[in-house]
Design a protein around this motif. Structure first.
Motif, short mmCIF file in Angstrom:
data_model
loop_
_atom_site.label_atom_id
_atom_site.label_comp_id
_atom_site.label_asym_id
_atom_site.label_seq_id
_atom_site.Cartn_x
_atom_site.Cartn_y
_atom_site.Cartn_z
N PHE A 7 -36.84 3.34 -73.00
CA PHE A 7 -36.65 4.75 -72.66
C PHE A 7 -37.82 5.25 -71.81
N THR A 8 -39.05 4.89 -72.21
CA THR A 8 -40.20 5.39 -71.43
C THR A 8 -40.23 4.73 -70.06
N LYS A 9 -39.82 3.47 -69.99
CA LYS A 9 -39.82 2.77 -68.69
C LYS A 9 -38.79 3.42 -67.75
N ILE A 10 -37.58 3.65 -68.27
CA ILE A 10 -36.54 4.25 -67.43
C ILE A 10 -36.95 5.66 -67.02
N SER A 11 -37.54 6.40 -67.97
CA SER A 11 -37.99 7.77 -67.66
C SER A 11 -39.02 7.76 -66.55
N SER A 12 -39.97 6.79 -66.62
CA SER A 12 -41.01 6.72 -65.60
C SER A 12 -40.39 6.42 -64.24
N ILE A 13 -39.41 5.49 -64.23
CA ILE A 13 -38.78 5.13 -62.95
C ILE A 13 -38.04 6.34 -62.38
N PHE A 343 -45.87 13.37 -72.26
CA PHE A 343 -46.01 12.48 -73.42
C PHE A 343 -45.26 11.16 -73.19
N VAL A 344 -44.04 11.29 -72.66
CA VAL A 344 -43.22 10.09 -72.41
C VAL A 344 -43.87 9.22 -71.33
N ARG A 350 -49.32 3.58 -71.67
CA ARG A 350 -50.08 3.05 -72.80
C ARG A 350 -49.53 1.68 -73.23
N ILE A 351 -48.18 1.65 -73.24
CA ILE A 351 -47.54 0.43 -73.74
C ILE A 351 -47.63 -0.68 -72.68
N GLN A 352 -47.36 -0.27 -71.45
CA GLN A 352 -47.27 -1.27 -70.39
C GLN A 352 -48.06 -0.84 -69.19
N LYS A 353 -49.23 -1.37 -69.03
CA LYS A 353 -49.99 -1.01 -67.84
C LYS A 353 -49.43 -1.82 -66.67
#
Lengths: 504, 335
Positions: A7-13, A343-344, A350-353
């Motif tokens: 979810f955080t990866k897709i949100s970042s993209i 936050f997301v 944090r999880i994946q640099k």
């Protein structure tokens, strides 16, 4: 099953795509031929604008750093009466919009202002030229006063959390306090000054109210002038593109220095115990801090309050209350949304640099450096283009203003939360995972609790900035949705309205 | 769960704060760059006399024009009013304004203060002020005199970003051409006592403070300062001498109906109300402006309307010179 990491990866993209589409209009312009206005701007305007901008940004950041470190040092190193109160009051400086301070101080030292009137009333001879201040100095002065809390907050945190051991050792070894300041606090607080200084620089870069009022040609005024006076969108966006390039260079410099010094201090050391001062020294310090607060904020507050009382009769209370409730509602709501988005995004970093998290972070900060008016234009174009796909009147609704505010201020919250995550590290989360919790569970039940100071700090900074936001509110607010900043700037007898908004 | 509640709460706040789009009922939507107390009081009086609910949206003239352009396909505003003629040309060019029927009101107005789609509410002269006490015999008659090198370090003016200076120089370009005006502006800038800063009132105060000898400012500020609640401002106004240049630039504050707006009849009523004698008197007495109706007397500090020579000006095409005016400011270094 909800996968938080995905979810955080897709949100970042998605976030990167959104910002990219928003700013792409600006960058595609660079491939098109220039027009006469642009050539004129390059020849006559760009030089002054660049120099003024760099001077004001550079000196404001420098002086805000000095002031922030000094005050942070005073309230952390020493125990004195009123320490907690002073500590709290220095945060409040953030509530003063820089343009309010600019109006006030310009009035205060003017010929009919409080200071010269007082001198004339006592027949004290003086020269009017003593009170002529170069507008750039005035700008640096008000930016320093209103923005030093960014550096104050981060420096105070790092001294309390990480420098306790060093300072205690230095005390035991008999170092004088000036020496502790120069040899320890100054160099070891560099990471804090860097992050706080970046916020100061970005906020000064994007500010419009102060430079517009003081008549200083700068990037933000040049952009608005090109757009509204020249009616030349092309030139306005080209200037905005230049400003973004300048910002990216600034971000790169800060990131480079940050990487070099990231191992400078431990994440956590022994909490610092402030030293009790002798009564005589305590009195000196308290007097000095009181004088500083009184001169910088006490006098403006008293004057604003006085004007408020004077103009009570002419304040249309129902409209003021409606502006107030609009401002508060909008600020609280948008701040919460921004907090969630930041936050997301920070969590993904944090999880994946990775390259994605790096770009997401930098693009988020980019929005913070761009003048509100530019974000406004770009948001308007974005929604007008979107209307071709989704036929809703989005350009006339409050969604447009909220969207622009999110793009503008997400960087501020992101910075604070990212730092919070960096200081927290992953060890508590990993310990919880060892005990059988998922990452997300540990995040919500453990990390979030420890992250509260960073979240409160992020919320406060974003909230205060939104409530002070001028250009976006002027341009994008829906019809009949008056917020306080536009109400403030639209009154020619500014003293009538100066008070209520800034007293908030 | 708590975070979700907070999110829902924020959405509820938006819904509560979001205003519905105005419909064509008994209302009137105004975009105004005239941000004075007298205007707000006049609008309140209009509301109570007619029962029409007034919705006021304030901002700066050029920003409001931009909004009107963006909303053109589906206008919200019924009325646009602003303080400078330089906004008239872009408004006409972008076809933002509706036809305006002034009926017999035309007979009481100067010929260049109305058109098919707009009408002036008030007029402001841009004049030169000096200190009557410390400079009792000024040797200056117009702006061209001020550009003479003998006045080095004596001139005070606000920034070129001011729409009033924009209109002043645009008027000169309109009448005298670019090159002549450029030389005039160059001469003025060389004679500036300091980098332009502050508004017109600040220039007047700086003259009295001795920071310069002559300042360029609008007439209505002088009258407004004389009525100020700030005693120091009143003293400054009373010490000012006024020089009306041989060809005085006069700017207008104007009003128009918006094309295809929701409430055109109410808009018409407002314009008629603001052109009435009682409203025009308010502009003169409370704001120190020259009203569009010349029969209304003005502040005793100012020259009567027919007592000075006005520069020729075509308000509808004045804004055509906006861009070259700003370029001129940049070229001569008028910040």
């Amino acid at each position: 099953m909800f996968n938080w990491k995905r979810f955080t990866k897709i949100s970042s993209i998605l976030w990167i795509l959104l910002i990219f589409i928003l700013f792409s209009e600006t960058f595609t312009l660079l491939t098109k031929p220039t027009n006469e206005n642009w050539q004129h701007s390059v020849r006559y305007v760009l030089g002054d604008v660049s120099v003024n901008t760099l001077i004001i940004v550079g000196f404001s950041t420098f002086f805000a750093s000095l002031l922030g470190i000094f005050l942070a040092g005073m309230v952390t190193l020493f125990q004195f009466k009123g320490r907690k109160l002073f500590s709290f009051l220095f945060y409040l400086a953030l509530a003063f919009p820089p343009y309010v301070l600019a109006y006030f101080w310009t009035y205060f030292i003017s010929y009919t202002g409080t200071l010269q009137t007082f001198l004339r009333s006592l027949n004290i001879p003086y020269q009017a030229t003593w009170f002529v201040v170069d507008p750039k100095f005035m700008a640096i002065f008000v930016y320093t006063l209103s923005l030093f809390p960014y550096i104050y907050i981060s420096t105070k945190a790092i001294i309390n959390r990480s420098l306790g051991n060093y300072i205690e050792n230095a005390r035991v070894l008999g170092y004088s306090y000036p020496r502790i300041f120069l040899k320890l606090i100054l160099p070891l607080s560099l990471p804090a000054r860097l992050s706080g200084g970046l916020l100061v620089a970005l906020e000064v870069l994007s500010d419009y109210g102060v430079v517009s009022y003081l008549g200083i040609p700068s990037f933000s005024t040049a952009i608005v002038r090109s757009w509204l006076r020249f009616q030349d969108f092309d030139t306005a966006l080209r200037l905005a593109a230049l400003l973004m390039v300048l910002t990216l260079v600034l971000l790169a410099i800060f990131a480079f220095i940050g990487r070099r010094i990231q191992n400078l201090v431990p994440i956590k050391g022994k909490p610092l115990q402030p030293t009790a001062l002798k009564p005589k020294h305590s009195i000196y310090l308290v007097s000095m801090l009181t004088l500083f607060l009184f001169l910088s904020f006490g006098i403006p507050l008293i004057q604003l309050f006085y004007w408020s009382i004077q103009s009570l009769a002419s304040i249309r209370l129902n409209r003021f209350i409606s502006s107030l409730s609009n401002s508060l509602g909008l600020s609280i709501g948008v701040s919460l949304i921004i907090l969630l988005i930041a936050f997301v995004l920070a969590n993904h970093g944090r999880i994946q640099k990775s390259f994605i998290s790096f770009i997401a972070g930098k693009l988020t900060l980019l929005g913070y450096s761009i003048p509100g008016s530019v974000i406004g234009i770009l948001s308007l174009i974005f929604f007008l283009n979107l209307r071709n796909i989704i036929p809703i009147k989005l350009n006339q609704s409050i969604i447009l203003l909220i969207f622009a505010l999110i793009i503008r201020y997400a960087g501020l919250a992101y910075q604070s939360i990212e730092q919070g995550f960096n200081k927290l590290g992953l060890r508590f989360n990993e310990a919880a995972q060892v005990l059988g919790k998922s990452y997300f569970n540990a995040l919500i039940k453990v990390d979030l609790v420890l992250l509260k100071p960073a979240l409160y700090s992020a919320f406060t900074m974003v909230f205060l900035d939104i409530i002070k936001e001028l250009p976006l509110s002027l341009l994008l607010r829906p019809f009949n949705f008056n917020t306080l900043p536009p109400r403030f700037i639209s009154m020619p007898m500014m003293r009538c309205w100066l008070n209520p908004p800034s007293l908030l | 769960m708590r975070k979700l509640s907070l999110l829902l709460l924020s959405l509820l706040i938006f819904t509560a704060c979001t205003q519905a789009q105005p419909e064509a009922t008994n209302e009137l939507n105004i975009y105004s760059a005239r941000n004075y107390d007298v205007d707000k009081d006049l609008l309140l009086r209009f509301e109570s006399e007619t029962g029409i609910k007034v919705n006021l949206f304030e901002g700066k003239g050029d920003e409001l024009i931009e909004r009107l352009k963006l909303e053109q396909a589906d206008p919200i505003a019924d009325i646009f009013m602003t303080v400078g003629a330089e906004a008239l040309y872009p408004a006409l060019q972008n076809e933002l304004l509706a036809d305006l029927d002034l009926n017999t009101a035309k007979d009481t107005l100067d010929a260049n203060t109305y058109g098919d789609k707009w009408v002036a509410l008030t007029k402001r002269a841009r004049i030169i002020v000096y200190d009557k006490v410390n400079n009792p015999t000024p040797s200056v008659k117009n702006l061209e005199d001020l550009s003479d090198p003998q006045y080095l370090g004596t001139i005070l003016s606000r920034s070129s970003t001011s729409s009033y200076n924009l209109a002043l120089i645009a008027n000169h370009i309109q009448n005298d051409g670019y090159e002549t005006t450029r030389q005039l502006a160059q001469g003025l800038v060389k004679n500036f006592a300091r980098t332009p800063t502050g508004n017109d009132r600040d220039q007047a105060k700086s003259v009295i403070a001795g920071l310069g000898q002559y300042a360029i400012m609008n007439t209505y500020y002088v009258a407004a300062m004389e009525r100020s609640t700030d005693a120091e401002e009143v003293k400054v106004a009373q010490q000012l001498g006024l020089i009306y240049p041989e060809e005085t630039h006069v700017n207008i504050s104007w009003i128009a109906k918006i094309k295809d707006s929701p409430n055109p009849d109410n808009a018409q009523r407002l314009i008629e109300f603001l052109l009435s004698e009682s409203a025009q008197k308010e502009y003169a007495e409370r704001n120190g402006e020259y009203p569009a109706l010349n029969s209304i007397p003005v502040s005793s500090l100012l020259l009567p309307w027919d007592a000075f020579n006005k520069a020729e000006v075509d308000y509808e095409t004045l804004g055509q010179h906006n861009i070259e005016t700003i370029q001129l400011f940049d070229e001569v270094g008028w910040e």
